[in-house]
Design a protein around this motif. Structure first.
Motif, PDB file in Angstrom:
ATOM      1  N   PRO A  62      40.738  32.770  31.682  1.00  0.00           N
ATOM      2  CA  PRO A  62      42.078  32.791  31.745  1.00  0.00           C
ATOM      3  C   PRO A  62      42.490  33.297  30.165  1.00  0.00           C
ATOM      4  N   ILE A  63      41.696  33.025  29.269  1.00  0.00           N
ATOM      5  CA  ILE A  63      42.169  33.300  27.797  1.00  0.00           C
ATOM      6  C   ILE A  63      42.290  34.802  27.591  1.00  0.00           C
ATOM      7  N   GLN A  64      41.434  35.628  28.262  1.00  0.00           N
ATOM      8  CA  GLN A  64      41.513  37.088  28.064  1.00  0.00           C
ATOM      9  C   GLN A  64      42.634  37.650  28.788  1.00  0.00           C
ATOM     10  N   PHE A  65      43.462  37.041  29.728  1.00  0.00           N
ATOM     11  CA  PHE A  65      44.489  37.581  30.077  1.00  0.00           C
ATOM     12  C   PHE A  65      45.567  37.920  29.266  1.00  0.00           C
ATOM     13  N   GLY A  66      45.505  36.870  27.942  1.00  0.00           N
ATOM     14  CA  GLY A  66      46.608  37.174  26.974  1.00  0.00           C
ATOM     15  C   GLY A  66      46.556  38.674  26.587  1.00  0.00           C
ATOM     16  N   PHE A  67      45.108  38.822  26.236  1.00  0.00           N
ATOM     17  CA  PHE A  67      44.984  40.329  25.676  1.00  0.00           C
ATOM     18  C   PHE A  67      45.438  41.416  26.562  1.00  0.00           C
ATOM     19  N   ASN A  77      47.850  45.562  36.018  1.00  0.00           N
ATOM     20  CA  ASN A  77      48.126  44.922  37.364  1.00  0.00           C
ATOM     21  C   ASN A  77      47.685  45.328  38.620  1.00  0.00           C
ATOM     22  N   VAL A  78      47.589  46.997  38.636  1.00  0.00           N
ATOM     23  CA  VAL A  78      47.068  47.511  39.684  1.00  0.00           C
ATOM     24  C   VAL A  78      45.434  47.126  39.893  1.00  0.00           C
ATOM     25  N   GLY A  79      44.800  47.119  38.837  1.00  0.00           N
ATOM     26  CA  GLY A  79      43.437  46.582  38.994  1.00  0.00           C
ATOM     27  C   GLY A  79      43.417  45.164  39.488  1.00  0.00           C
ATOM     28  N   ALA A  80      44.292  44.385  38.709  1.00  0.00           N
ATOM     29  CA  ALA A  80      44.294  43.032  39.268  1.00  0.00           C
ATOM     30  C   ALA A  80      44.689  42.743  40.883  1.00  0.00           C
ATOM     31  N   MET A  81      45.434  43.686  41.501  1.00  0.00           N
ATOM     32  CA  MET A  81      45.778  43.457  42.639  1.00  0.00           C
ATOM     33  C   MET A  81      44.568  43.997  43.625  1.00  0.00           C
ATOM     34  N   SER A  99      31.453  33.906  41.660  1.00  0.00           N
ATOM     35  CA  SER A  99      32.621  34.757  41.499  1.00  0.00           C
ATOM     36  C   SER A  99      33.106  34.884  40.183  1.00  0.00           C
ATOM     37  N   LEU A 100      33.084  33.867  39.414  1.00  0.00           N
ATOM     38  CA  LEU A 100      33.444  34.054  38.070  1.00  0.00           C
ATOM     39  C   LEU A 100      32.350  35.223  37.054  1.00  0.00           C
ATOM     40  N   MET A 101      31.026  34.977  37.553  1.00  0.00           N
ATOM     41  CA  MET A 101      30.229  35.481  36.958  1.00  0.00           C
ATOM     42  C   MET A 101      30.330  37.224  37.215  1.00  0.00           C
ATOM     43  N   ILE A 102      30.513  37.496  38.566  1.00  0.00           N
ATOM     44  CA  ILE A 102      30.904  39.038  38.842  1.00  0.00           C
ATOM     45  C   ILE A 102      32.297  39.200  38.197  1.00  0.00           C
ATOM     46  N   ALA A 103      33.186  38.692  37.812  1.00  0.00           N
ATOM     47  CA  ALA A 103      34.360  39.053  37.433  1.00  0.00           C
ATOM     48  C   ALA A 103      34.523  39.170  36.097  1.00  0.00           C
ATOM     49  N   GLU A 130      38.995  45.817  33.812  1.00  0.00           N
ATOM     50  CA  GLU A 130      39.476  44.792  33.348  1.00  0.00           C
ATOM     51  C   GLU A 130      40.472  43.751  34.071  1.00  0.00           C
ATOM     52  N   GLY A 131      41.401  44.715  34.712  1.00  0.00           N
ATOM     53  CA  GLY A 131      42.423  44.127  35.651  1.00  0.00           C
ATOM     54  C   GLY A 131      41.852  43.514  36.928  1.00  0.00           C
ATOM     55  N   PHE A 132      40.805  44.329  37.563  1.00  0.00           N
ATOM     56  CA  PHE A 132      40.196  43.783  38.412  1.00  0.00           C
ATOM     57  C   PHE A 132      39.386  42.506  38.218  1.00  0.00           C
ATOM     58  N   GLY A 133      38.887  42.229  37.158  1.00  0.00           N
ATOM     59  CA  GLY A 133      38.353  40.965  36.801  1.00  0.00           C
ATOM     60  C   GLY A 133      39.042  39.940  36.597  1.00  0.00           C
ATOM     61  N   VAL A 134      40.502  40.135  36.055  1.00  0.00           N
ATOM     62  CA  VAL A 134      41.642  39.150  35.991  1.00  0.00           C
ATOM     63  C   VAL A 134      41.967  38.916  37.553  1.00  0.00           C
ATOM     64  N   GLY A 135      42.114  39.695  38.433  1.00  0.00           N
ATOM     65  CA  GLY A 135      42.467  39.379  39.736  1.00  0.00           C
ATOM     66  C   GLY A 135      41.656  38.496  40.327  1.00  0.00           C
ATOM     67  N   ILE A 136      40.369  38.609  40.081  1.00  0.00           N
ATOM     68  CA  ILE A 136      39.467  37.486  40.558  1.00  0.00           C
ATOM     69  C   ILE A 136      39.599  36.327  39.772  1.00  0.00           C
ATOM     70  N   ILE A 137      39.585  36.272  38.729  1.00  0.00           N
ATOM     71  CA  ILE A 137      39.557  35.025  37.881  1.00  0.00           C
ATOM     72  C   ILE A 137      40.823  34.229  38.101  1.00  0.00           C
ATOM     73  N   SER A 138      41.777  35.183  38.231  1.00  0.00           N
ATOM     74  CA  SER A 138      43.124  34.114  38.468  1.00  0.00           C
ATOM     75  C   SER A 138      43.203  33.311  39.694  1.00  0.00           C
ATOM     76  N   TYR A 139      42.565  33.894  40.691  1.00  0.00           N
ATOM     77  CA  TYR A 139      42.276  32.931  42.083  1.00  0.00           C
ATOM     78  C   TYR A 139      41.331  31.672  41.611  1.00  0.00           C
ATOM     79  N   THR A 140      40.097  32.265  41.341  1.00  0.00           N
ATOM     80  CA  THR A 140      39.067  31.280  41.172  1.00  0.00           C
ATOM     81  C   THR A 140      39.102  30.235  40.182  1.00  0.00           C
ATOM     82  N   VAL A 141      39.518  30.600  39.061  1.00  0.00           N
ATOM     83  CA  VAL A 141      39.403  29.349  37.907  1.00  0.00           C
ATOM     84  C   VAL A 141      40.535  28.249  38.694  1.00  0.00           C
ATOM     85  N   PRO A 142      41.731  28.392  38.866  1.00  0.00           N
ATOM     86  CA  PRO A 142      42.417  27.101  39.562  1.00  0.00           C
ATOM     87  C   PRO A 142      41.914  26.599  40.743  1.00  0.00           C
TER      88      PRO A 142
END
Length: 469
Positions: A62-67, A77-81, A99-103, A130-142
C-alpha cells in the motif's frame, strides 16, 4: 474425509499453489525444529511481534498507492478496477502471498514504463499496469492482515494498511519537491521490489490454508503467528468448524445471496467502501492547492506536504484507538467531523461570492476554508480512511469472500474514478455547491453506519461471520 484427502483429490491447482505455500524457513520446518534452531529468540515467540513483522512486510504494497494518487488522475483507477475484478479469485486460488507476488510484478513494470516513457502510449500503459496491481493489493493486504491477526490486535494491525497509504502519499509529496516525475516513478518501484523477497519469510494465511484443506500447513502457520509456546488448540478448532461447512469446491449462486448471512455483510462492505469515496476526499485533496493559494499561502506545495503529514499522524491515532473505542464509534465520529468540516468549507465558498477579493474578510474566509480542509482530512483519517477496508476484511463470509471482496473493491475503485474525474467539473460549476454535495454524503454515512454497521471489536472472524446467520 480429511482436509488433506479432499485436497489431494483436486488435481486442478496443487502444483500451481505449491511454490507459494512453503516459502520461507519458518514454513519448511516444523515448529519444534524451528524453535530449537532459533532458541530464545523473542521475535517469533512473542505473538504480537511475529504478526507485526508479517504486517510490516505486506504493508509495503500500500505504500506505493501514495505515488499513484499524487502522480496521476483517473486512468490509474481504471487499471485498479480491472485488478479488483480478479483480486478475490486470485487470492482464493493461489493464496494471499501468491496474490501479492503477482500484483507486485505489473506494479514494477508499470512504474518503469512511466519512468522510461518515450511517448504517451508508454505513460498510459504504465498507469494501467500499476493501477492493476493496486487493485489486487488493495483487496489482498487487508484480508491477509485480518486473517493472521489476534482478535485483540486486529483493528490496530488492520489500520496499518491505510497508514501505509498515507505514508506513501506524504513521501510522494516530499520526493516530488526534490526530484522530477521520471525519478519519482522509479522510486515508486521500491516498495514492491522490497515486498517480493519479504513474502518468502512470512507464513501464508492460516484461514486460507484451512479452507484449502492443508491441515498441517494451517496449524504450522498459526503456531508461527501465535508463538511456539502458545496453545493454539482452541483457535484451531474454531477455524476448522468455520470452514467445515464450506466446501472449497462449492460455488456461490446469485440465489444464495438472498440469504441474510450473505447479502447483509456484502451490502455493508460495499456501502462503506463506496461512501468512503463519495465523501469527496479525493476532490478535497485535488482542490487543496487552490484553497491554500486563495488563503494567501504562497507555497501550496509545502502546504500540501503538511497536509500529507497531518494525514499520517491522524491515521496513526486511529490505529491506536480502533481496538479501544471500537469501529462503529470511530466511523460515526469521523463522518460527523467530515460533515461539519465540509459544511464550513462550503459556507466559506458561498460567502466569498458576496465579498470583495481585496477585503480583509475575504482573506479570513480563505483561512476558514483551509481550517475546514485540514479538519476534514483529520476526520477522514480517524475513521472513514482505514476502517471500511478493515470492516470489509472482517465481515465477509468464507464462502463468498473472494467474489464479494472483488465486487466491494471494484465498487470502491469505480467511485474513486468517478470522484477524481468529476471533481474538476463540479468545482468549476460551483465550489460551494460541490462541498455541499460532499457534506450530504457524509451525513448519509452517519445514518448508514448507525443503522447497519455492526461492532466487530474483540470478536474472532468466525464469531463475526456467524453473527450474520
Amino acid at each position: 474425509m480429511s482436509f488433506r484427502e479432499e485436497n489431494s483429490e483436486d488435481g486442478r491447482g496443487g502444483d500451481l499453489r505449491k511454490p507459494f505455500l512453503h516459502t520461507g524457513s519458518w514454513y519448511r520446518m516444523g515448529s519444534a525444529q524451528t524453535s530449537s534452531m532459533l532458541g530464545s529468540s523473542q521475535v517469533i515467540r512473542d505473538s504480537s511481534i511475529s504478526v507485526l513483522a508479517c504486517v510490516m512486510i505486506v504493508a509495503l504494497g500500500p505504500i506505493q498507492f501514495g505515488f499513484t494518487f499524487s502522480l496521476f488522475g483517473s486512468l490509474s483507477n481504471v487499471g485498479a478496477m480491472v485488478g479488483a475484478i480478479s483480486s478475490g479469485q486470485i487470492a482464493e486460488y493461489i493464496g494471499r502471498k501468491g496474490s501479492l507476488m503477482i500484483a507486485a510484478i505489473p506494479n514494477i513494470i508499470g512504474w518503469l514504463s512511466i519512468s522510461f516513457a518515450k511517448d504517451l502510449s508508454f505513460l498510459y500503459m504504465g498507469r494501467l499496469l500499476e493501477g492493476f496491481g493496486v487493485g489486487i493489493i488493495s483487496y489482498t493486504v487487508p484480508v491477509y492482515i485480518a486473517e493472521i491477526a489476534p482478535q485483540n490486535l486486529r483493528g490496530a494491525l488492520g489500520s496499518v494498511n491505510q497508514l501505509s497509504v498515507t505514508i506513501g502519499i506524504m513521501l510522494a509529496y516530499l520526493l516530488g519537491l526534490l526530484v522530477n516525475w521520471r525519478v519519482l516513478a522509479v522510486l515508486g518501484t521500491l516498495p514492491c521490489l522490497a515486498l517480493i523477497p519479504g513474502l518468502f519469510f512470512i507464513p501464508e494465511s492460516p484461514r486460507w490454508l484451512a479452507k484449502m484443506g492443508l491441515t498441517e500447513d494451517f496449524e504450522t502457520s498459526l503456531q508461527v503467528l501465535r508463538g511456539f509456546d502458545a496453545d493454539i488448540s482452541v483457535e484451531v478448532n474454531e477455524i476448522k468448524r468455520a470452514v467445515a461447512s464450506t466446501s472449497r469446491k462449492s460455488t456461490i449462486r446469485f440465489a444464495d445471496l438472498k440469504q441474510r448471512r450473505y447479502w447483509l455483510p456484502l451490502m455493508i462492505g460495499i456501502g462503506l467502501l463506496v461512501l468512503q469515496q463519495l465523501s469527496g476526499t479525493n476532490g478535497v485533496i485535488f482542490y487543496s492547492s487552490n484553497i491554500f493559494l486563495s488563503a494567501g499561502i504562497s507555497s501550496s506545495d509545502a502546504a500540501t506536504l503538511g497536509l500529507g503529514a497531518i494525514q499520517v499522524v491522524a491515521t496513526a491515532v486511529s490505529t491506536w484507538l480502533v481496538d479501544k473505542t471500537g469501529r462503529r464509534l470511530l466511523l460515526i465520529v469521523s463522518s460527523v467531523g467530515m460533515a461539519v468540516s465540509l459544511l464550513v468549507v462550503a459556507i466559506a465558498f458561498f460567502l466569498k461570492g458576496f465579498v470583495d477579493e481585496d477585503s480583509t474578510f475575504y482573506g479570513v474566509l480563505g483561512m476558514i476554508s483551509v481550517v475546514g480542509v485540514l479538519l476534514m482530512i483529520v476526520s477522514f483519517s480517524l475513521g472513514m480512511g482505514p476502517i471500511p477496508w478493515l470492516i470489509m476484511s472482517e465481515i465477509l463470509p468464507v464462502k463468498i469472500k473472494g467474489l464479494a471482496g472483488s465486487v466491494a473493491t471494484l465498487f470502491n475503485w469505480f467511485f474513486s474514478w468517478v470522484i477524481t474525474a468529476t471533481a474538476p467539473l463540479l468545482l468549476a460549476w460551483s465550489s460551494g455547491g460541490t462541498f455541499t454535495l460532499y457534506t450530504l454524503m457524509c451525513v448519509f454515512t452517519v445514518a448508514f453506519v448507525t443503522i447497519w454497521v455492526p461492532e466487530t471489536k474483540g470478536k474472532t472472524l468466525e464469531e463475526i461471520q456467524f453473527s450474520f446467520r
